[in-house]
Design a protein around this motif. Structure first.
Motif, short mmCIF file in Angstrom:
data_model
loop_
_atom_site.label_atom_id
_atom_site.label_comp_id
_atom_site.label_asym_id
_atom_site.label_seq_id
_atom_site.Cartn_x
_atom_site.Cartn_y
_atom_site.Cartn_z
N ASP A 35 0.83 -1.19 0.00
CA ASP A 35 0.00 0.00 0.00
C ASP A 35 0.87 1.25 0.00
O ASP A 35 2.07 1.20 0.32
CB ASP A 35 -0.93 0.03 1.22
N SER A 57 -3.13 -1.19 -2.73
CA SER A 57 -3.33 -0.01 -3.59
C SER A 57 -2.14 0.23 -4.52
O SER A 57 -2.31 0.68 -5.65
CB SER A 57 -3.59 1.23 -2.73
N GLU A 112 -2.41 -2.22 -7.42
CA GLU A 112 -3.51 -1.79 -8.30
C GLU A 112 -3.10 -0.64 -9.20
O GLU A 112 -3.62 -0.48 -10.31
CB GLU A 112 -4.72 -1.40 -7.46
#
Length: 509
Positions: free
Chosen positions: A242, A277, A280
């Motif tokens: 993340d 994240s 992604e």
């Protein structure tokens, strides 16, 4: 050295045994090639256990029904309702890939066990890609490609990416280059499928949300004849990345950070699932870099959940329908690691192991002799765009020989056609020329694994090299006394400009 991680962790990545973490598990969505979601459902094998009547847990624990991505893919491929780590199952293989190094051996085993006149199980599911020892005068290496060609003609293999004219790769329209990048570019990587290849970096394809792993020639010979393989279901380690990706980091930094954290044996026969994240936000080529090097941690396979980025990349590349799967919210993971990517710094892997991690800035006194940018790990279009960005920002010339080996013909073409952002329209090739780099070479695996002595950029002397490749064992790129520092394209380019291992922030910040 300790990794930078989330505030909830210590200086090294959090390690939690058998911990369940809630994670959104999107319902499976069927996709028709080139047209987004299917409007008409097709037959799908069971991939989840049927509903069970409530009952008290047995003395050994409750019944496990939830599965990880890897377990679901293998369950579907074996026509099982559910699977658990450690089970051995026969799976139907969607794609089998082989190349010029392992192909002849695989073909020999196939003919020995199934007969000289035997036919492969499916000529459209076998992909054969010459890429390793191509641009060489070595007669044995050339003979290997001839063996592939004869077999493909005999079997009428649909996907054989041949090369005949070694003097000019562009005269071979079917030739692609490095198998793992070509598999993606030619649409052979699809979510939810099983892809096996006679190369350890076949795990590269896990970036598409599929099960992909390397197998030996004997197993591949069996797959050629039957379309099936016996696999043990691996447990899954989840890596949660993340935070906003700093502008001086690339996926190569992330995977070197992870390998340095868990060691080259830290994921032995485990699936490595990458979520969060940061993951992604990565494009497909960067996700490929992540999955490419799971084998350097001992991993069986790497996998990234398919999403809009995946589906967009696949548009126009495949005519085969596919259906992605995702880990269930209650799936059990062997362990979890968490990283706050915003706090990480550029890293390298010092000789002679991919887990010999150090910060790039800690190696600033290491004098180098050359830089190599290429391979399935670091020879993609995005890798060269990253290197060009550093050269452009510096406005200087390289101080050591800098070798550029595009992975495929498409990548080579991109170097001469795609404008580099912020360059005023200049291409990578123009920027490389201005920086004094070698002219981009013919696309292949090149010197990543040494090869015949006349292989372009092979280390025939005990030199020190910063490389975007994947392994730095003694002799890997040629000379057994050579020293290889694995690094991102950013760090490789920065090092070329100084003649020392260099943190790319010196030019990018």
């Amino acid at each position: 050295m300790a990794a930078s991680v989330s505030a909830a962790a210590k200086a090294s990545a959090a390690f939690v045994h058998k911990k369940e973490l809630a994670a959104a598990a999107p319902a499976p969505t069927q996709h028709r090639a080139g047209s987004g979601r299917r409007s008409k459902p097709c037959h799908v094998r069971a991939v989840a256990s049927p509903a069970r009547a409530p009952r008290a847990p047995a003395s050994t624990g409750s019944v496990k029904t939830a599965m990880t991505m890897t377990e679901k893919i293998l369950a579907r491929a074996s026509e099982r309702a559910g699977l658990e780590p450690g089970e051995n199952v026969w799976v139907d293989v969607d794609v089998l890939m082989t190349h010029d190094v392992c192909g002849p051996g695989t073909i020999g085993i196939f003919k020995k066990e199934f007969g000289e006149d035997a036919k492969v199980w499916d000529r459209e599911k076998v992909v054969i890609i010459p890429d390793h020892y191509i641009f060489t005068g070595d007669e044995r290496a050339n003979r290997n490609v001839d063996i592939l060609r004869d077999f493909c003609m005999e079997q009428n293999i649909k996907y054989f990416y041949d090369i005949k004219d070694l003097s000019n790769f562009k005269a071979n329209p079917d030739y692609k280059g490095v198998c793992h990048v070509a598999l993606a570019q030619e649409g052979h990587c699809r979510p939810g499928e099983v892809l096996l290849g006679t190369d350890s970096h076949t795990c590269n394809a896990g970036a598409f949300g599929q099960f992909a792993t390397g197998i030996g020639n004997t197993d591949a010979g069996f797959v050629l004849g039957t379309g099936k393989a016996l696999l043990k279901v691996p447990p899954t380690i989840r890596f949660v990345l993340d935070g906003e990706m700093p502008p001086y980091l690339l996926a190569k930094d992330l995977i070197l950070q992870i390998i340095g954290e868990i060691s080259v044996s830290g994921a032995t026969y485990k699936s490595m699932e990458f979520v969060g994240s940061t993951v992604e936000s990565l494009n497909m080529e960067e996700r490929m870099t992540l999955c490419n090097m799971v084998i350097e941690a001992g991993g069986k396979n790497g996998v990234v959940p398919a999403d809009a980025t995946t589906f967009k990349y696949l548009e126009g590349k495949t005519s085969v329908d596919y259906e992605p799967v995702y880990s269930d919210a209650q799936a059990r993971f062997f362990s979890d690691y968490r990283f706050d990517v915003s706090k990480l710094e550029p890293v390298v892997a010092k000789p002679h192991s991919p887990d010999n991690r150090a910060l790039a800035r800690e190696c600033k006194d290491v004098k180098i002799d050359r830089v190599y940018i290429g391979s399935c790990t670091g020879g993609k279009t995005e890798d060269f765009l990253a290197a060009a960005k550093v050269f452009l920002a510096s406005g200087k010339k390289v101080k050591v020989p800098t070798f550029l080996v595009p992975a495929t013909q498409k990548v080579w073409m991109d170097l001469y056609s795609l404008p580099v952002p912020g360059s005023g329209g200049k291409t990578c090739s123009q920027i490389f020329e201005e920086a004094g780099c070698d002219t981009p070479a013919s696309p292949s695996c090149g010197a990543c694994l040494g090869g015949p002595r006349d292989t372009y950029a092979r280390m025939n002397e005990p030199l020190v090299c910063v490389s975007t490749t994947n392994r730095n064992f003694p002799g890997r790129m040629g000379h057994k006394e050579g020293q290889i520092y694995l690094a991102s394209p950013y760090t490789a380019a920065a090092s070329a400009l100084t003649g020392y291992v260099t943190d790319p922030r010196d030019f990018l910040m």
